[in-house]
Motif scaffolding. Sequence first.
Motif, PDB file in Angstrom:
ATOM      1  N   ALA A   1     -30.874  -0.852  95.772  1.00 62.86           N
ATOM      2  CA  ALA A   1     -31.746   0.308  95.938  1.00 62.86           C
ATOM      3  C   ALA A   1     -33.072   0.059  95.216  1.00 62.86           C
ATOM      4  CB  ALA A   1     -31.090   1.560  95.382  1.00 62.86           C
ATOM      5  N   GLN A   2     -34.110   0.602  95.795  1.00 63.08           N
ATOM      6  CA  GLN A   2     -35.417   0.431  95.180  1.00 63.08           C
ATOM      7  C   GLN A   2     -35.564   1.370  93.985  1.00 63.08           C
ATOM      8  OE1 GLN A   2     -35.073   1.144  98.537  1.00 63.08           O
ATOM      9  NE2 GLN A   2     -35.324  -0.938  99.285  1.00 63.08           N
ATOM     10  N   THR A   3     -36.179   0.869  92.932  1.00 64.57           N
ATOM     11  CA  THR A   3     -36.457   1.694  91.756  1.00 64.57           C
ATOM     12  C   THR A   3     -37.907   1.496  91.339  1.00 64.57           C
ATOM     13  OG1 THR A   3     -35.719  -0.037  90.257  1.00 64.57           O
ATOM     14  CG2 THR A   3     -34.086   1.605  90.907  1.00 64.57           C
ATOM     15  N   VAL A   4     -38.457   2.541  90.741  1.00 64.28           N
ATOM     16  CA  VAL A   4     -39.828   2.514  90.241  1.00 64.28           C
ATOM     17  C   VAL A   4     -39.799   2.971  88.786  1.00 64.28           C
ATOM     18  CG1 VAL A   4     -42.148   3.448  90.504  1.00 64.28           C
ATOM     19  CG2 VAL A   4     -40.740   2.999  92.534  1.00 64.28           C
ATOM     20  N   THR A   5     -40.459   2.212  87.913  1.00 64.18           N
ATOM     21  CA  THR A   5     -40.428   2.520  86.486  1.00 64.18           C
ATOM     22  C   THR A   5     -41.842   2.678  85.937  1.00 64.18           C
ATOM     23  OG1 THR A   5     -38.373   1.254  86.221  1.00 64.18           O
ATOM     24  CG2 THR A   5     -39.633   1.745  84.222  1.00 64.18           C
ATOM     25  N   GLN A   6     -42.077   3.803  85.302  1.00 65.54           N
ATOM     26  CA  GLN A   6     -43.327   4.025  84.582  1.00 65.54           C
ATOM     27  C   GLN A   6     -42.959   4.158  83.108  1.00 65.54           C
ATOM     28  OE1 GLN A   6     -44.591   7.147  87.866  1.00 65.54           O
ATOM     29  NE2 GLN A   6     -46.306   6.766  86.491  1.00 65.54           N
ATOM     30  N   SER A   7     -43.387   3.229  82.305  1.00 63.99           N
ATOM     31  CA  SER A   7     -42.937   3.146  80.917  1.00 63.99           C
ATOM     32  C   SER A   7     -43.777   3.961  79.951  1.00 63.99           C
ATOM     33  CB  SER A   7     -42.936   1.679  80.470  1.00 63.99           C
ATOM     34  OG  SER A   7     -44.239   1.146  80.592  1.00 63.99           O
ATOM     35  N   GLN A   8     -44.827   4.591  80.441  1.00 58.27           N
ATOM     36  CA  GLN A   8     -45.720   5.376  79.582  1.00 58.27           C
ATOM     37  C   GLN A   8     -45.579   6.864  79.918  1.00 58.27           C
ATOM     38  OE1 GLN A   8     -48.870   3.417  81.534  1.00 58.27           O
ATOM     39  NE2 GLN A   8     -49.512   2.210  79.765  1.00 58.27           N
ATOM     40  N   PRO A   9     -44.784   7.620  79.184  1.00 58.86           N
ATOM     41  CA  PRO A   9     -44.638   9.043  79.502  1.00 58.86           C
ATOM     42  C   PRO A   9     -45.949   9.807  79.354  1.00 58.86           C
ATOM     43  CG  PRO A   9     -42.932   8.312  78.005  1.00 58.86           C
ATOM     44  CD  PRO A   9     -43.929   7.194  78.101  1.00 58.86           C
ATOM     45  N   GLU A  10     -46.769   9.407  78.368  1.00 59.39           N
ATOM     46  CA  GLU A  10     -48.034  10.086  78.131  1.00 59.39           C
ATOM     47  C   GLU A  10     -49.116   9.071  77.784  1.00 59.39           C
ATOM     48  OE1 GLU A  10     -46.168  14.253  76.261  1.00 59.39           O
ATOM     49  OE2 GLU A  10     -47.609  13.058  75.140  1.00 59.39           O
ATOM     50  N   MET A  11     -50.316   9.375  78.245  1.00 58.75           N
ATOM     51  CA  MET A  11     -51.487   8.577  77.896  1.00 58.75           C
ATOM     52  C   MET A  11     -52.645   9.544  77.672  1.00 58.75           C
ATOM     53  SD  MET A  11     -50.979   5.205  78.007  1.00 58.75           S
ATOM     54  CE  MET A  11     -52.471   4.364  78.577  1.00 58.75           C
ATOM     55  N   SER A  12     -53.565   9.110  76.819  1.00 60.39           N
ATOM     56  CA  SER A  12     -54.774   9.900  76.629  1.00 60.39           C
ATOM     57  C   SER A  12     -55.970   8.967  76.584  1.00 60.39           C
ATOM     58  CB  SER A  12     -54.686  10.748  75.364  1.00 60.39           C
ATOM     59  OG  SER A  12     -54.599   9.917  74.223  1.00 60.39           O
ATOM     60  N   VAL A  13     -57.119   9.507  76.964  1.00 56.97           N
ATOM     61  CA  VAL A  13     -58.341   8.699  77.000  1.00 56.97           C
ATOM     62  C   VAL A  13     -59.530   9.613  76.751  1.00 56.97           C
ATOM     63  CG1 VAL A  13     -58.611   9.003  79.501  1.00 56.97           C
ATOM     64  CG2 VAL A  13     -59.614   6.990  78.384  1.00 56.97           C
ATOM     65  N   GLN A  14     -60.553   9.054  76.171  1.00 65.92           N
ATOM     66  CA  GLN A  14     -61.789   9.794  75.978  1.00 65.92           C
ATOM     67  C   GLN A  14     -62.542   9.887  77.303  1.00 65.92           C
ATOM     68  OE1 GLN A  14     -61.032  11.023  72.510  1.00 65.92           O
ATOM     69  NE2 GLN A  14     -63.202  11.271  73.035  1.00 65.92           N
ATOM     70  N   GLU A  15     -63.162  11.017  77.497  1.00 73.27           N
ATOM     71  CA  GLU A  15     -63.983  11.201  78.684  1.00 73.27           C
ATOM     72  C   GLU A  15     -64.988  10.047  78.788  1.00 73.27           C
ATOM     73  OE1 GLU A  15     -65.959  14.949  78.544  1.00 73.27           O
ATOM     74  OE2 GLU A  15     -66.512  14.933  80.672  1.00 73.27           O
ATOM     75  N   ALA A  16     -65.144   9.544  80.022  1.00 75.91           N
ATOM     76  CA  ALA A  16     -66.066   8.448  80.367  1.00 75.91           C
ATOM     77  C   ALA A  16     -65.500   7.057  80.042  1.00 75.91           C
ATOM     78  CB  ALA A  16     -67.431   8.600  79.708  1.00 75.91           C
ATOM     79  N   GLU A  17     -64.358   7.003  79.383  1.00 76.71           N
ATOM     80  CA  GLU A  17     -63.740   5.723  79.100  1.00 76.71           C
ATOM     81  C   GLU A  17     -62.820   5.306  80.245  1.00 76.71           C
ATOM     82  OE1 GLU A  17     -65.980   5.186  76.111  1.00 76.71           O
ATOM     83  OE2 GLU A  17     -64.318   3.763  76.253  1.00 76.71           O
ATOM     84  N   THR A  18     -62.224   4.127  80.095  1.00 72.39           N
ATOM     85  CA  THR A  18     -61.326   3.569  81.111  1.00 72.39           C
ATOM     86  C   THR A  18     -59.899   3.582  80.605  1.00 72.39           C
ATOM     87  OG1 THR A  18     -63.052   2.151  82.066  1.00 72.39           O
ATOM     88  CG2 THR A  18     -60.761   1.485  82.434  1.00 72.39           C
ATOM     89  N   VAL A  19     -58.977   3.888  81.493  1.00 74.01           N
ATOM     90  CA  VAL A  19     -57.559   3.911  81.127  1.00 74.01           C
ATOM     91  C   VAL A  19     -56.751   3.226  82.225  1.00 74.01           C
ATOM     92  CG1 VAL A  19     -57.155   6.172  82.200  1.00 74.01           C
ATOM     93  CG2 VAL A  19     -55.657   5.407  80.347  1.00 74.01           C
ATOM     94  N   THR A  20     -55.666   2.582  81.819  1.00 76.07           N
ATOM     95  CA  THR A  20     -54.785   1.897  82.768  1.00 76.07           C
ATOM     96  C   THR A  20     -53.369   2.424  82.631  1.00 76.07           C
ATOM     97  OG1 THR A  20     -56.129  -0.119  82.738  1.00 76.07           O
ATOM     98  CG2 THR A  20     -53.862  -0.324  83.520  1.00 76.07           C
ATOM     99  N   LEU A  21     -52.813   2.844  83.751  1.00 78.72           N
ATOM    100  CA  LEU A  21     -51.437   3.334  83.799  1.00 78.72           C
ATOM    101  C   LEU A  21     -50.556   2.245  84.424  1.00 78.72           C
ATOM    102  CD1 LEU A  21     -52.042   6.969  85.127  1.00 78.72           C
ATOM    103  CD2 LEU A  21     -52.251   6.062  82.799  1.00 78.72           C
ATOM    104  N   SER A  22     -49.397   2.023  83.827  1.00 83.98           N
ATOM    105  CA  SER A  22     -48.528   0.928  84.244  1.00 83.98           C
ATOM    106  C   SER A  22     -47.402   1.390  85.163  1.00 83.98           C
ATOM    107  CB  SER A  22     -47.919   0.247  83.015  1.00 83.98           C
ATOM    108  OG  SER A  22     -48.921  -0.250  82.170  1.00 83.98           O
ATOM    109  N   CYS A  23     -46.981   0.477  86.019  1.00 82.30           N
ATOM    110  CA  CYS A  23     -45.869   0.755  86.933  1.00 82.30           C
ATOM    111  C   CYS A  23     -45.216  -0.564  87.320  1.00 82.30           C
ATOM    112  CB  CYS A  23     -46.368   1.470  88.182  1.00 82.30           C
ATOM    113  SG  CYS A  23     -45.137   1.683  89.497  1.00 82.30           S
TER     114      CYS A  23
END
Lengths: 115, 117
Positions: free
Chosen positions: A1-23
């Motif tokens: 069966a296919q599974t999808v995992t996101q290991s970061q329950p929460e992330m925060s970033v300053q406005e105008a900055e760059t953020v990367t979410l993992s999967c």
Amino acid sequence: AQTVTQSQPEMSVQEAETVTLSCTYDTSESDYYLFWYKQPPSRQMILVIRQEAYKQQNATENRFSVNFQKAAKSFSLKISDSQLGDAAMYFCAYKRIQGAQKLVFGQGTRLTINP
Amino acid sequence: EAGVAQSPRYKIIEKRQSVAFWCNPISGHATLYWYQQILGQGPKLLIQFQNNGVVDDSQLPKDRFSAERLKGVDSTLKIQPAKLEDSAVYLCASSLRFGGVNTGELFFGEGSRLTVL
């Protein structure tokens, strides 16, 4: 069966900055779709970006781009120039092309934008 | 183009009572999905219809949940009797045809939030 995992329950970033979410995902298929969906507090899921597995080029939609590593089964989302309206739950999702084509979701990452 | 419509938006019931949710997909969309989203988790597919027929209901608790899609358009999801663990948001989604036209994209409604006391 296919599974999808996101290991970061929460992330925060300053406005105008760059953020990367993992999967990461697990599948034995060679052809499939990958998606990032955004779910603001109103609860309606909105498509952010889509990647077809057969395409080597990473998808880009304005400030949103992905880093798709097929061999590593990794699919991260980069948000550039973060805006307050980007605050939401973000879900990574997988969908087969052949057969029953349900969308399989990860657990989600809550993104907070700090002004 | 009108989006996916769902009602009611909110419902509070006692355990062992019954509840029904309604979904009207985007016009022309052949595939309809019901997802359950428990607080803090990703959505989980309950049932998928292709026109009138069921494609996947492997994760539907059939002893208490039922769903139908008459005439291949609107759909109703019913829970009877409800349990405390059924408290969740029930999301309806649709796509143009099996897999979606060239995109695979699903279009979601705003969801129906169920609280079981």
